[in-house]
Design a protein around this motif. Structure first.
Motif, mmCIF file in Angstrom:
data_model
loop_
_atom_site.group_PDB
_atom_site.id
_atom_site.type_symbol
_atom_site.label_atom_id
_atom_site.label_comp_id
_atom_site.label_asym_id
_atom_site.label_seq_id
_atom_site.Cartn_x
_atom_site.Cartn_y
_atom_site.Cartn_z
ATOM 1 N N GLN A 413 -2.132 0.554 2.959
ATOM 2 C CA GLN A 413 -3.516 1.036 2.888
ATOM 3 C C GLN A 413 -4.232 0.622 4.173
ATOM 4 N N VAL A 415 -6.684 -1.246 4.402
ATOM 5 C CA VAL A 415 -6.969 -2.684 4.333
ATOM 6 C C VAL A 415 -5.707 -3.525 4.369
ATOM 7 N N GLY A 416 -4.549 -2.917 4.400
ATOM 8 C CA GLY A 416 -3.337 -3.670 4.628
ATOM 9 C C GLY A 416 -2.297 -3.633 3.535
ATOM 10 N N PRO A 417 -2.654 -3.988 2.292
ATOM 11 C CA PRO A 417 -1.603 -4.058 1.265
ATOM 12 C C PRO A 417 -0.937 -2.703 1.048
ATOM 13 N N PRO A 418 0.340 -2.737 0.667
ATOM 14 C CA PRO A 418 1.044 -1.474 0.430
ATOM 15 C C PRO A 418 0.640 -0.846 -0.904
ATOM 16 N N PHE A 419 0.690 0.477 -0.945
ATOM 17 C CA PHE A 419 0.453 1.172 -2.215
ATOM 18 C C PHE A 419 1.613 0.939 -3.163
ATOM 19 N N LYS A 420 1.275 0.837 -4.442
ATOM 20 C CA LYS A 420 2.312 0.954 -5.464
ATOM 21 C C LYS A 420 2.445 2.454 -5.749
ATOM 22 N N ARG A 602 -5.911 -6.145 -14.329
ATOM 23 C CA ARG A 602 -5.028 -6.091 -13.156
ATOM 24 C C ARG A 602 -4.203 -4.816 -13.214
ATOM 25 N N GLY A 603 -3.583 -4.509 -12.109
ATOM 26 C CA GLY A 603 -2.715 -3.325 -12.084
ATOM 27 C C GLY A 603 -3.474 -2.035 -11.860
ATOM 28 N N VAL A 604 -4.598 -2.138 -11.179
ATOM 29 C CA VAL A 604 -5.421 -0.941 -10.927
ATOM 30 C C VAL A 604 -4.624 0.098 -10.139
ATOM 31 N N SER B 58 -5.929 -9.814 -1.912
ATOM 32 C CA SER B 58 -4.810 -9.049 -2.467
ATOM 33 C C SER B 58 -3.538 -9.863 -2.228
ATOM 34 N N ASP B 60 0.521 -9.518 -2.628
ATOM 35 C CA ASP B 60 1.653 -8.606 -2.880
ATOM 36 C C ASP B 60 1.179 -7.249 -3.414
ATOM 37 N N GLY B 61 0.117 -6.761 -2.825
ATOM 38 C CA GLY B 61 -0.362 -5.426 -3.166
ATOM 39 C C GLY B 61 -1.209 -5.361 -4.418
ATOM 40 N N GLU B 62 -1.462 -6.469 -5.043
ATOM 41 C CA GLU B 62 -2.248 -6.492 -6.280
ATOM 42 C C GLU B 62 -3.553 -7.223 -6.027
ATOM 43 N N ALA B 64 -6.125 -9.667 -6.612
ATOM 44 C CA ALA B 64 -6.072 -10.900 -7.400
ATOM 45 C C ALA B 64 -7.427 -11.154 -8.036
ATOM 46 N N GLU B 70 -5.622 -18.382 -7.923
ATOM 47 C CA GLU B 70 -4.550 -17.387 -7.985
ATOM 48 C C GLU B 70 -3.258 -17.950 -7.395
ATOM 49 N N GLU B 77 2.684 -11.809 0.383
ATOM 50 C CA GLU B 77 1.853 -11.321 1.473
ATOM 51 C C GLU B 77 0.409 -11.334 0.980
ATOM 52 N N HIS B 79 -3.628 -10.715 1.694
ATOM 53 C CA HIS B 79 -4.640 -10.038 2.518
ATOM 54 C C HIS B 79 -6.024 -10.458 2.040
#
Lengths: 762, 88
Positions: A413, A415-420, A602-604, B58, B60-62, B64, B70, B77, B79
Motif C-alpha cells: 500500500q 503507507v507501506g504494509p502489503p495488501f492481504k 481486526r482483519g479489516v 501496522s 505484518d499488514g494488520e 494493530a 501489541e 514488519e 509500519h
C-alpha cells in the motif's frame, strides 16, 4: 420476501428479506430526533455569526433575556476550559478546545454561521426572537477562504496558537504536513516515456443528509444528563459532549434516534452539548433542531482541495513514478481528511517511485466532518484523470491500463504494509465484462469514462448481545445506529448462526447504558465489526444452549451437536430438539440465555470500486446528461445484497452530484450564498439513470463471513469517471469540480467552440 | 529482530534511514529500543506510555489495535503510519 441464496453455504446470508424497520418507517411511526417531546420541554435556537472572520468584542443579551418566555441564554463563558491538544475520545481523536470553540465561538468567529450563543424559550418563535435581540459587537477581519490564500506568506492567521511540526514557533494556517515517499522519483520519471502533470481543484461539498441535526438534552438534579439525538455514534456523542462540558462520561446517557442520513456528517456534535447546557441552566428538557440553512452553514461539509499530480508511464503502459502535492481545506479548525486522501490517491496502483506531500489547512469555512471515504474522492478526481490521460497516451484501453497496474494480494500500500486478499482487479474485470462496457456508445457529444477508487474501511470497537426468547425467537442488540440497512444484516447474521429465519430475529439499537461500547457507524465498519460481534454473540448463545441441551439429555456437552437450528444428541436415537423446543426449559436448566461479545475489529478488508459512466454534453450550454452508469465494488460478502447494492447506488449518486453540480458558493466576504437545497444543487431522480451494480465478492480473510464493508468506496470514482467521460464526449479535460454547465461551457469554448465529437468514432 | 519502516517525515531522526531492525517483543519495547538508537523519535510516537492519537501502527499488514502492548514477532514488519484524520 426471502429468496434462495446463491451461496449454498448459507441459508439466510445472501437473501433479501424485508428490512425489520421498514414498516415503521413507511408508516411514519419511526421516531426521529425531532419527534421527541417531554413535559415542560423548552425550545432552543442558536445565534450565528454573520461574518466569516471577526473578533467578538462584546455580547449583550440583556434585551433578549427580558423577552417574556425566554428562560436562559448561554455563551462560551458557560463552557469549561478544556485541553488544547489532540486527545483520544473513545476510538476517535479530537482536540477538545477546538471542539468547544466550534460549539460556541470563544473570542472570535471563524466562519459564516459560527455559533455564538444559544437561547432556551417556551417555544421556537420566542427563542428566534430572542436570538434577534442579542447584540454582538464585532471587529471584522479579512476572510481566508482558500488553501492557496491561507498558505501564502503573510496570510491572515486564523489561530494565533496554531503551530505545525515543521515551522517551529511560527504562526501558520497549515496545521499538519504529511509525506509519503518510496523509491527514486527522479529516476522513475527519467524512465517514463510519457509524463502527465495537471492541477486540480475540488469544491467544498455537503453530505446532504435530509434530516437536519437535532438534540434533546435533559439535565437531572443528580448531575446526570440524557441526550436524544440523530447521530451515527451515540458513544461519540457521549464522549465528545463529556469533553466539552467537563462531565464524566458515565454521567451522560445518549439515546440514538432513528437517523435520516448521515454519510459521515453525524459523527461529531453541534447541538448536543448546547441542549445539556441549556437544560442545566433551566432545569427543563431543551430541544434544538437546525434549519436547512444552519445545516449548510454550520455543520461539517467535506473539504475543498487543490491537488497537483504528475505521473509517468512507460510506453507499454507501466506506471513508474508519481509526484503529488495536495492541500485540503480543514475549515475553521484543523482536521481535514487530507492524510487519508494522501494514503488513497495512488493506492490502487503499483507505483515503485512516488513522493506525496499533503497539507491540512485552516480557512474561514465550517469545520469539515467526515463524508463517505473522507478525502479519497477529491484525491481520485485528480489521480484517476491523470491515469486516464496516461492510458490514452499509451494507446491502452483505460480498464486494461488499470488491470495492468492494479494492486493484488502482497503488493505494498502507499503507507507501506502489503495488501492481504483484495478485489481491485476483479472490480475492473467486472466492469470490462459488464453489458454496459461491452455496449457501443453512439451519438454526438457522447462519451464514456471509467475510474477506480480505494478506501481503507475500519474496524474499531463493537458490542452485541443475543437474547433467546421463550418462544425460540431471538433479539440482537447492538450499539450501531442503522444508517444503511445494518439492522437487517445483524438479524440475518444472528439467524444464520442460530438456524432461524431473519424474521425470527428482532434487531435493536441500544443507548449507551444498554450495550457495551460501540464505536461510530462509519468507516464502512458496522457489517464488518458489529457483524463480527453479533456472529460471536450468537455463537456464545449456541454454546450455552448446547450445555442446556446436554443437561436435558443428561449428556456431556461434547455429546451434543448443533446444526441447522437443531440440537442432536450423539448416538442414542433421541429426536433432535429445536431452539423452540429447548427455550421453555431455560429456567429449569440454569436461567435465561444471553450470548455476548465485544470485539476490537481486526482483519479489516479494504474496499475497491470501479465505475463506468456514459454522458452526453450539450456544447451550447455545458450541461452534462448522465446516460448510463455502472459500478463494480468488492463487498467481500454481501450479507443482504439489496442493501449492498443500495450503498453502491447511494454512494455513486452522491459522487455524481459532487462531480457535476454541488459546491459551497461563498461571496467575497466569505458569506455562504447557497443555503438551501434549491441553490445547493444535489442530484434528483430526474438527473440520474438507474445505477447498475456488479457486486464482487472477494472474501475478506479477516472476517468469519468474509465481510469487507461497503458504505463508502462507491463515492470515490464518479467525479473522475465523469471527467473522463466528458473528455471523450467533447475533448476537454475538466480539472475542477463541480463540472457544472458554466464551467463545462467555458472549457468547451476555450477548446474551440461547439465541439461535435462522435462517440462512435472515438 | 523486527523490521521497522520509518515514516518519511521521521527520517530526519534516523539520518535518512527508512528501515531498521529493532529488537523487542512489544511495540513499547520496539519504540524504546528505536529511541535508544535514534533519540528524539520516541516523542514523535509515544505520549504517556501510549501511542499518540495521531499515530497508528501496522504489524505484518494488520492494523494493530493494542497500542504499545501489541505483540511484535521476531520477523515482523512494523509500519508507523498516520491515524486516519477527518473521522470515518
Amino acid at each position: 420476501m426471502a429468496e434462495a441464496t446463491t451461496n449454498g453455504k448459507y441459508k439466510v446470508i445472501g437473501t433479501r428479506p424485508i428490512r425489520h424497520d421498514g414498516a415503521d418507517k413507511v408508516t411514519g411511526r419511526a421516531k426521529y430526533g425531532a419527534d421527541y417531546t417531554f413535559p415542560g420541554m423548552l425550545h432552543g435556537k442558536v445565534l450565528r455569526s454573520p461574518h466569516a472572520h471577526a473578533i467578538i468584542k462584546s455580547i449583550n443579551f440583556d434585551k433578549a433575556l427580558k423577552l417574556p418566555g425566554v428562560k436562559a441564554i448561554v455563551t462560551s463563558k458557560d463552557l469549561p476550559s478544556v485541553a488544547n491538544k489532540l486527545e483520544q475520545a473513545g476510538e476517535m481523536a479530537i482536540n477538545p478546545h477546538h471542539l468547544s470553540m466550534n460549539i460556541l465561538a470563544h473570542d472570535r468567529v471563524l466562519y459564516d454561521g459560527h455559533a455564538i450563543a444559544a437561547v432556551a424559550a417556551i417555544n421556537g418563535h420566542i427563542a428566534e426572537e430572542a436570538v434577534r435581540l442579542i447584540e454582538v459587537e464585532y471587529e471584522v477581519l479579512p476572510p481566508v477562504m482558500t488553501v492557496d490564500v491561507a498558505m501564502k506568506p503573510g496570510a491572515t492567521i486564523l489561530h494565533k496558537d496554531l503551530r505545525n511540526q515543521e515551522d517551529g514557533d511560527k504562526q501558520t494556517n497549515v496545521a499538519q504536513h504529511y509525506q509519503f515517499k518510496r523509491g527514486d522519483v527522479a529516476a522513475g520519471f527519467k524512465a517514463a516515456d510519457y509524463v502527465v502533470e495537471r492541477e486540480f481543484k475540488t469544491a467544498m461539498v455537503h453530505q446532504g443528509y435530509i434530516e437536519p441535526h437535532n438534540a434533546v438534552g435533559i439535565y437531572s438534579s443528580d448531575g446526570t444528563a440524557t441526550i436524544y439525538c440523530s447521530t451515527q455514534g451515540a458513544f461519540e456523542v457521549r464522549s465528545f459532549s463529556a469533553q466539552v462540558l467537563g462531565m464524566p462520561v458515565g454521567k451522560i446517557r445518549v439515546v440514538p434516534a432513528e437517523i435520516g442520513g448521515g454519510f459521515g456528517g453525524k459523527t461529531t456534535v453541534y447541538l448536543e452539548p448546547l441542549s445539556v447546557l441549556l437544560s442545566k441552566k433551566t432545569g427543563a428538557p431543551v430541544k434544538l433542531v437546525m434549519s436547512r440553512a444552519e445545516v449548510l452553514r454550520a455543520s461539517g461539509p467535506t473539504s475543498g482541495s487543490q491537488i497537483k499530480v504528475k505521473m509517468g508511464a512507460t510506453k507499454d503502459g507501466k506506471l513508474v513514478a508519481a509526484e503529488i502535492w495536495m492541500a485540503y481545506e480543514a475549515g475553521a479548525f484543523p482536521g481535514s481528511p487530507v492524510g487519508a486522501g494522501a494514503m488513497c490517491i495512488i493506492t490502487p496502483y503499483k507505483v515503485e517511485n512516488f513522493l506525496i506531500d499533503a497539507y491540512d489547512v485552516v480557512v474561514n469555512r465550517p469545520k469539515t466532518a467526515a463524508y463517505r471515504a473522507p478525502g479519497a474522492t477529491n484525491a481520485a478526481f485528480a489521480s484517476e484523470t491523470v491515469i486516464d490521460e496516461l492510458a490514452e497516451k499509451c494507446g491502452i484501453d483505460p480498464i486494461d491500463f488499470r488491470i495492468k497496474n492494479g494492486v493484488k494480494e502482497g503488493d505494498a500500500q502507499t503507507v507501506g504494509p502489503p495488501f492481504k486478499r483484495i478485489g481491485f482487479i476483479q472490480t475492473c474485470e467486472a466492469i470490462k465484462n459488464s453489458p454496459h462496457y461491452k455496449s457501443k456508445l453512439t451519438g454526438k457529444n457522447r462519451g464514456r469514462g471509467v475510474a477506480s477508487g480505494f478506501w481503507f474501511n475500519a474496524g474499531m470497537n463493537s458490542s452485541a448481545t443475543v437474547n433467546i426468547h421463550a418462544d425460540g425467537t431471538a433479539s440482537v442488540v447492538t450499539g450501531s445506529p442503522d444508517i444503511g440497512g445494518s439492522r437487517a444484516s445483524m438479524a440475518m447474521i444472528t439467524a444464520e448462526v442460530l438456524g432461524l429465519s431473519a424474521n425470527d430475529v428482532r434487531p435493536v439499537t441500544a443507548d449507551t447504558d444498554s450495550i457495551g461500547h460501540t464505536d461510530v457507524t462509519g468507516g464502512s465498519r458496522v457489517t464488518f465489526a458489529t457483524g463480527m460481534a453479533v456472529y460471536e454473540a450468537a455463537q456464545d448463545a449456541v454454546k450455552q444452549m448446547i450445555e442446556r441441551a446436554s443437561k436435558v439429555w443428561e449428556k456431556k456437552p461434547d455429546e451434543v451437536e448443533f446444526r441447522d437450528g437443531k440440537f442432536f444428541a450423539k448416538g442414542n436415537g433421541v429426536p433432535p430438539m429445536s431452539i423452540k423446543d429447548l427455550a421453555p426449559r431455560f429456567s429449569r436448566t440454569g436461567g435465561p440465555i444471553t450470548g455476548r461479545a465485544s470485539v476490537n475489529g481486526r482483519g479489516v478488508g479494504p474496499g475497491f470500486a470501479t465505475t463506468c459512466v456514459d454522458v452526453e454534453v450539450d456544447p451550447e450550454t455545458g450541461k452534462v446528461q448522465i446516460l448510463r452508469c455502472t459500478i463494480a465494488q468488492d463487498a467481500g460478502k454481501a450479507i443482504h445484497p439489496s442493501y449492498v447494492e443500495g450503498q453502491m447506488q447511494g454512494g455513486t449518486a452522491q459522487g455524481l452530484g459532487w462531480g457535476l453540480n454541488e459546491e459551497y458558493f461563498y461571496d467575497e466576504k466569505g458569506i455562504l450564498r447557497n443555503v438551501g437545497l434549491l441553490d445547493y444543487r444535489m442530484p434528483t431522480c430526474l438527473d440520474l439513470p438507474m445505477i447498475e451494480t456488479c457486486v464482487v465478492e472477494e472474501a475478506n480473510p479477516g472476517h468469519p463471513l468474509g465481510v469487507r464493508g461497503v458504505g463508502e468506496v462507491s463515492i470515490v470514482p464518479p467525479p473522475a469517471a465523469l471527467a473522463n467521460a466528458i473528455y471523450r464526449a467533447v475533448g476537454v479535460r475538466m480539472l475542477e469540480t463541480p463540472m457544472s454547465p458554466p464551467k463545462v461551457l467555458k472549457a468547451v469554448l476555450k477548446h474551440g467552440g461547439s465541439a461535435q465529437h462522435s462517440a462512435a468514432a472515438d | 529482530m523486527a523490521t521497522v519502516i520509518i515514516p518519511a517525515l521521521l527520517r530526519k531522526f534516523t539520518d535518512g534511514i527508512d528501515r531498521v531492525d529493532v529488537a523487542g517483543g512489544t511495540i513499547r519495547e520496539v519504540v524504546r529500543n528505536l529511541g535508544t538508537r535514534f533519540p528524539g523519535i520516541i516523542d514523535q510516537l509515544i505520549e504517556h506510555d501510549e501511542l499518540k492519537p495521531s499515530v497508528a501502527v501496522s504489524i505484518d499488514g494488520e492494523m494493530a489495535t493494542g497500542g504499545v502492548l501489541e505483540r511484535v514477532g521476531e520477523d515482523s514488519e512494523v509500519h508507523f503510519i498516520p491515524a486516519i484524520g477527518g473521522g470515518t
